[in-house]
Structures are given as structure tokens and as C-alpha cells.
Design an enzyme around this catalytic site. Structure first.
Site, PDB file in Angstrom:
ATOM      1  N   ASP A   1       0.890  -0.963   0.024  1.00 36.60           N
ATOM      2  CA  ASP A   1      -0.037   0.049  -0.009  1.00 36.60           C
ATOM      3  C   ASP A   1       0.836   1.300   0.064  1.00 36.60           C
ATOM      4  O   ASP A   1       2.252   1.033   0.346  1.00 36.60           O
ATOM      5  CB  ASP A   1      -1.151  -0.126   1.113  1.00 36.60           C
ATOM      6  CG  ASP A   1      -1.731   1.312   1.562  1.00 36.60           C
ATOM      7  OD1 ASP A   1      -2.512   1.463   0.449  1.00 36.60           O
ATOM      8  OD2 ASP A   1      -1.686   1.713   2.614  1.00 36.60           O
TER       9      ASP A   1
ATOM     10  N   ASN B   1      -8.963  -1.380   3.828  1.00 37.60           N
ATOM     11  CA  ASN B   1      -9.198  -1.614   2.536  1.00 37.60           C
ATOM     12  C   ASN B   1      -7.994  -2.456   1.988  1.00 37.60           C
ATOM     13  O   ASN B   1      -8.225  -2.599   0.741  1.00 37.60           O
ATOM     14  CB  ASN B   1      -9.174  -0.245   1.454  1.00 37.60           C
ATOM     15  CG  ASN B   1      -7.969   0.749   1.792  1.00 37.60           C
ATOM     16  OD1 ASN B   1      -7.366   0.812   2.763  1.00 37.60           O
ATOM     17  ND2 ASN B   1      -7.616   1.299   0.495  1.00 37.60           N
TER      18      ASN B   1
ATOM     19  N   GLU C   1      -0.962  10.479   4.354  1.00 41.57           N
ATOM     20  CA  GLU C   1      -2.083  10.411   3.576  1.00 41.57           C
ATOM     21  C   GLU C   1      -2.089  11.477   2.646  1.00 41.57           C
ATOM     22  O   GLU C   1      -2.562  12.752   3.161  1.00 41.57           O
ATOM     23  CB  GLU C   1      -3.427  10.101   4.706  1.00 41.57           C
ATOM     24  CG  GLU C   1      -3.393   8.829   5.589  1.00 41.57           C
ATOM     25  CD  GLU C   1      -3.805   7.566   4.661  1.00 41.57           C
ATOM     26  OE1 GLU C   1      -4.163   7.793   3.658  1.00 41.57           O
ATOM     27  OE2 GLU C   1      -3.370   6.786   5.314  1.00 41.57           O
TER      28      GLU C   1
ATOM     29  N   ARG D   1     -14.296  12.281  -0.168  1.00 42.60           N
ATOM     30  CA  ARG D   1     -13.257  13.429  -0.026  1.00 42.60           C
ATOM     31  C   ARG D   1     -12.782  14.091  -1.169  1.00 42.60           C
ATOM     32  O   ARG D   1     -12.385  15.290  -0.926  1.00 42.60           O
ATOM     33  CB  ARG D   1     -12.168  12.168   0.754  1.00 42.60           C
ATOM     34  CG  ARG D   1     -12.216  11.754   2.072  1.00 42.60           C
ATOM     35  CD  ARG D   1     -11.115  10.929   2.563  1.00 42.60           C
ATOM     36  NE  ARG D   1     -11.348   9.541   1.778  1.00 42.60           N
ATOM     37  CZ  ARG D   1     -10.279   8.632   1.820  1.00 42.60           C
ATOM     38  NH1 ARG D   1      -9.364   8.806   2.584  1.00 42.60           N
ATOM     39  NH2 ARG D   1     -10.383   7.539   1.272  1.00 42.60           N
TER      40      ARG D   1
ATOM     41  N   ASP E   1      -1.807  -0.983   5.972  1.00 47.40           N
ATOM     42  CA  ASP E   1      -2.209  -0.382   7.287  1.00 47.40           C
ATOM     43  C   ASP E   1      -3.712  -0.113   7.436  1.00 47.40           C
ATOM     44  O   ASP E   1      -4.155  -0.073   8.805  1.00 47.40           O
ATOM     45  CB  ASP E   1      -1.642   0.775   7.332  1.00 47.40           C
ATOM     46  CG  ASP E   1      -2.360   1.914   6.665  1.00 47.40           C
ATOM     47  OD1 ASP E   1      -2.834   2.870   7.124  1.00 47.40           O
ATOM     48  OD2 ASP E   1      -2.234   1.930   5.267  1.00 47.40           O
TER      49      ASP E   1
ATOM     50  N   ASP F   1      -0.085   5.133   1.056  1.00 52.82           N
ATOM     51  CA  ASP F   1      -0.315   5.983   1.962  1.00 52.82           C
ATOM     52  C   ASP F   1      -0.182   5.481   3.350  1.00 52.82           C
ATOM     53  O   ASP F   1      -0.894   4.263   3.632  1.00 52.82           O
ATOM     54  CB  ASP F   1      -1.490   6.897   1.928  1.00 52.82           C
ATOM     55  CG  ASP F   1      -1.642   7.664   0.601  1.00 52.82           C
ATOM     56  OD1 ASP F   1      -1.669   8.829   0.329  1.00 52.82           O
ATOM     57  OD2 ASP F   1      -1.657   6.921  -0.554  1.00 52.82           O
TER      58      ASP F   1
END
Length: 279
Positions: free
Chosen positions: A79, A239, A88, A124, A236, A81
Site C-alpha cells: 500500500d 481496504n 495520507e 473526500r 495499514d 499512504d
């Protein structure tokens, strides 16, 4: 099975105390602050005791089958971010709009699994409508940093002949730059729509959510003619769980509790290169 103990600092006395909980016969130093405990006793009670003791001592632990090494794996999946990088990106982009608290709150809820990722991303991104696209470069230049141990880990991964995949619910603007900067083999992420130099508040094409992350890992494994069990997957947030679930080794890196609970290994204190001490 061996018990691996590691930390940013690790006093031998504390290591010996924790090793005793697992009834280890031998404790071997494998790095400056990393130890392998051999001949251990393993059961749910022992694991629970180790979990409490290591957390209190700011140490990471992992029960690993003896003999596992990087040569057992062919692909490292990351992943982006808060895993490969410390930030992020969408939260930092929002900060350019003065909207970081609102966006960060949605991000956190999504990473904890409280909001479906697809919905959270659309909400977002919509808040970013009208922002000058130059904000993306500012975030990259001024705020984006690699997580500790990233370059050391990637050097060892490449030396072992493994391929690398960066798959992210973030944005191509950043994954493309990470690919060039770190010489990664594959990337997949979301593309922000930009019209006349402004963010429109929309994403182009399908959203890279948990299911798409899993499909991407499967797709790359098929292209490489390997099994998902030959992949290490690091993440982390909630998702990341679907792609972690098909991996040969899943690694939760400074992750949310829901992810730590389901991963094979959790690295809470050491850097990304801590995975090397496990293999």
C-alpha cells in the site's frame, strides 16, 4: 517455529525475559536490535503473553515457521499512504483547501473499516473541487516522505530477485512518481480528474477499493506466473485486508487495530525493513 523480537532499541535483558515466556531454548542476535528465539513453546496463551509484554516494551514480535526466507517469495506488494510513505496524500491535499480536519476524519473512519472505502473516497475527493492542481506537486515536494526502512527493504527485495507492486487507493500523481523514484515494477491507483488546471472533485474510471486491490494482486501474480502465496503484502488500513488475505505473508505496518488483528505479522515500532529480520 521461531519467535522474532525486534525494536528500535532492544535491551538484552528484556529480550531474555520475553523469550522466557515462550520457553525459548536459544536466543540468537540477528541484527543490532533483533533476535531470533529458537525452540519455543507456542499456543494461544503464550501468544497473548508475548503480545502484552512486547507492546509494553515497544518491541515487535512474530512467530515464523523456521526456514522461511525471501527466496520463498517472488513479489512484494505495498500500500502507499501510511505504509510506503508516512502521509495520507489526500489529507495533505485537503490541507491546501483548509479542509484537512474534515477529510482526515473520513480517511480515519475508512481505514478503521467504519465507512466503505469507495464512498469515503468519493466524499473526500468531492471536497477538493476547485483546488489548483499545483497543490499535488506541493504535497509531493514539501510533505511526502518515505516510511523508515523503505529504501533498505526495497534494496534487499530487489537483490533477492523479487518484483514490486505499489497498489493504492490514492492517486496516480503520487504512485507514478514513487515508481520512477524507487524503480518499482508495477503500480495501480486512482486518477484524479483535472480540467483547466483545477481538480473537478471526481475520479476518472473505476475506483481502486479493497476488491480492486485484491484483483490487482491476482492479476500481477498471473502475469508473473506465480501464486498469491508467493507474495508478501503490506498495508495499514481496512481496504488492504482483502489483498492481505490472499498473500503468503501479510504484514500490518503501523496499522489500524482491525488490520493488526488479521495480519500474519504486525510491525508497530520498527521500520519497513523489519520484514527482513523475519525472513
Amino acid at each position: 517455529m521461531d519467535l522474532i523480537l525486534q525494536g528500535l532499541t532492544a535491551q538484552r535483558g528484556v529480550i531474555e525475559q520475553i523469550a522466557h515466556l515462550a520457553r525459548a531454548r536459544v536466543v540468537v542476535a540477528i541484527g543490532e536490535h533483533a533476535y531470533r528465539c529458537e525452540g519455543i513453546s507456542y499456543n494461544d496463551e503464550v501468544k497473548a503473553q508475548i503480545d502484552v509484554a512486547t507492546w509494553a516494551a515497544h518491541l515487535d514480535y512474530a512467530f515464523i515457521d523456521r526456514g522461511r526466507s525471501l527466496t520463498n517469495f517472488k513479489l512484494l506488494v505495498m500500500d502507499m499512504d501510511s505504509t510506503l510513505i508516512t502521509i495520507e496524500c489526500i489529507d495533505e491535499i485537503a490541507d491546501m483547501q483548509g479542509l484537512k480536519p474534515q477529510v482526515a476524519e473520513i480517511t480515519e473512519a475508512a481505514m478503521r473499516g467504519e465507512i466503505e472505502f469507495r464512498e469515503s473516497l468519493m466524499r473526500r475527493v468531492a471536497l477538493l473541487k476547485g483546488l489548483d492542481a499545483s497543490a499535488l506537486q506541493r504535497v509531493y515536494d514539501e510533505r511526502l516522505q518515505l516510511s523508515p526502512g523503505a529504501e533498505k527493504m526495497l534494496a534487499a527485495i530487489k537483490a533477492a530477485g523479487m518484483k514490486t507492486l505499489l497498489v493504492s487507493g490514492g492517486f496516480t500523481f503520487f504512485t507514478d512518481r514513487m515508481q520512477r523514484r524507487l524503480d518499482l515494477d508495477y503500480t495501480h491507483s486512482n486518477q484524479l480528474e483535472i480540467v483547466d488546471g483545477k481538480l473537478t472533485g471526481h475520479v476518472i474510471g473505476d475506483i481502486v477499493d479493497a476488491e480492486e486491490k485484491k484483483r490487482t494482486v491476482e492479476r500481477v501474480c498471473k502475469e508473473l506466473d506465480i501464486m498469491p502465496s508467493q507474495a508478501i503484502v503490506m498495508g495499514d488500513g481496512a481496504n488492504d485486508l482483502k489483498m492481505m488475505g490472499i498473500a503468503g505473508l501479510s504484514v500490518a505496518f503501523r496499522a489500524k487495530p482491525v488490520v493488526r488483528a488479521q495480519a500474519d505479522v504486525a510491525l508497530n515500532f520498527v521500520g519497513l525493513d523489519g520484514v527482513l529480520n523475519l525472513l
